[in-house]
Design a protein around this motif. Structure first.
Motif, PDB file in Angstrom:
ATOM      1  N   UNK A   1      38.852  64.029  43.448  1.00  0.00           N
ATOM      2  CA  UNK A   1      39.095  65.348  42.866  1.00  0.00           C
ATOM      3  C   UNK A   1      39.307  65.265  41.356  1.00  0.00           C
ATOM      4  N   UNK A   2      40.096  64.285  40.918  1.00  0.00           N
ATOM      5  CA  UNK A   2      40.484  64.244  39.503  1.00  0.00           C
ATOM      6  C   UNK A   2      39.482  63.510  38.632  1.00  0.00           C
ATOM      7  N   UNK A   3      38.884  62.433  39.162  1.00  0.00           N
ATOM      8  CA  UNK A   3      37.990  61.611  38.351  1.00  0.00           C
ATOM      9  C   UNK A   3      36.510  61.933  38.561  1.00  0.00           C
ATOM     10  N   UNK A   4      36.146  62.404  39.731  1.00  0.00           N
ATOM     11  CA  UNK A   4      34.745  62.657  40.026  1.00  0.00           C
ATOM     12  C   UNK A   4      34.425  64.141  40.209  1.00  0.00           C
ATOM     13  N   UNK A   5      35.410  64.998  40.092  1.00  0.00           N
ATOM     14  CA  UNK A   5      35.164  66.435  40.091  1.00  0.00           C
ATOM     15  C   UNK A   5      34.740  67.025  41.416  1.00  0.00           C
ATOM     16  N   UNK A   6      35.022  66.348  42.529  1.00  0.00           N
ATOM     17  CA  UNK A   6      34.643  66.865  43.841  1.00  0.00           C
ATOM     18  C   UNK A   6      35.601  67.994  44.234  1.00  0.00           C
ATOM     19  N   UNK A   7      35.022  69.083  44.714  1.00  0.00           N
ATOM     20  CA  UNK A   7      35.818  70.257  45.088  1.00  0.00           C
ATOM     21  C   UNK A   7      35.611  70.663  46.538  1.00  0.00           C
ATOM     22  N   UNK A   8      34.815  69.877  47.287  1.00  0.00           N
ATOM     23  CA  UNK A   8      34.601  70.146  48.707  1.00  0.00           C
ATOM     24  C   UNK A   8      34.833  68.853  49.486  1.00  0.00           C
TER      25      UNK A   8
END
Length: 266
Positions: free
Chosen positions: A62-69
């Motif tokens: 979530x924080x480093x790779x920007x995944x939101x799902x």
């Protein structure tokens, strides 16, 4: 209709809850779990190491790779902080679809549906051994979309999918449904460090009705075929990007007996 919670037989999810010190388990689960502990006293430590890896890996995504799902299969009994609480603390807009088959998980699913107003969570009943049904259920539910990157999380699950249930094909089918830029986060018990103890555990789980197969480092690595592992690769779980003051200094590799890794689909 009365839901069968399986109170007459041990269940792996409730045994795991017991290892973590939870209260959502029955006498039959506690008896079976204590039998495992007698064979491998570090199993509660291994369970906590697995839980800590889950927290670190999804926070990283979530924080480093920007995944939101996030698609979490084999969710287990809710234990705070749950996956959605970790990732929504990074971005409240994050969405999480939980998937499990244990009726008792469904009974406590309200704890998994406490999403932030900006995000969304859902609970789906499906089995990882039927990946087509999982994919269809996710699409019909609509909480997450396969049009955008997804983090597929399979934590402490695949050792309950032996080779005769086509574990590698299951993971391959699930990964094939994900768009490029998606991730797989996976942890898996191993007998590499204490083979006799883990063979006894496999036998016990199997005798109690839960087919089990621990795998070697090379065998777990196969689940990441066609994916690119992020640093530090496939390692013992407490060695995967450990937080300061945690990790290898507090437990041995044998205590953990769990491989873990995160990989991206290019």
């Amino acid at each position: 209709m009365v839901t069968d919670l399986g109170q007459d037989r041990p269940h792996s999810a409730r045994m795991y809850d017991y290892y973590l010190g939870g209260k959502t388990n029955y006498a039959v689960d506690r008896d079976a779990a204590e039998a495992v502990i007698r064979r491998f006293p570090s199993i509660p430590t291994a369970a906590r190491i697995n839980r800590a890896f889950m927290h670190r890996s999804v926070h990283f995504l979530a924080s480093e790779r920007g995944i939101r799902q996030f698609l979490d299969i084999g969710t287990g009994i809710p234990t705070t902080p749950n996956l959605h609480e970790v990732v929504q603390a990074v971005d409240p807009r994050s969405k999480v679809a939980y998937v499990d088959t244990d009726p008792i998980v469904l009974a406590y699913a309200d704890s998994l549906l406490t999403s932030s107003p900006e995000g969304e969570t859902s609970y789906l009943e499906a089995s990882v051994t039927n990946p087509g049904a999982v994919i269809e259920a996710v699409r019909e539910d609509g909480c997450i979309s396969f049009d955008e990157p997804v983090a597929l999380t399979l934590h402490a699950l695949l050792h309950f999918v032996p080779d005769e249930q086509h574990a590698y094909e299951v993971v391959g089918r699930l990964v094939d449904a994900l768009p490029p830029g998606s991730y797989l986060s996976l942890s898996h018990c191993t007998g590499d460090f204490a083979p006799e103890a883990w063979q006894a555990i496999v036998d016990l789980y199997t005798q109690k009705g839960t087919p089990t197969q621990v795998r070697s480092h090379a065998e777990v690595l196969r689940f990441f075929d066609r994916l690119d592992l992020v640093d530090p690769g496939l390692v013992v779980a407490h060695r995967w990007q450990p937080a300061p003051g945690s990790g290898p200094g507090l437990a041995t590799d044998a205590d953990a007996s769990l491989y873990a890794g995160v990989a991206v689909k290019k």
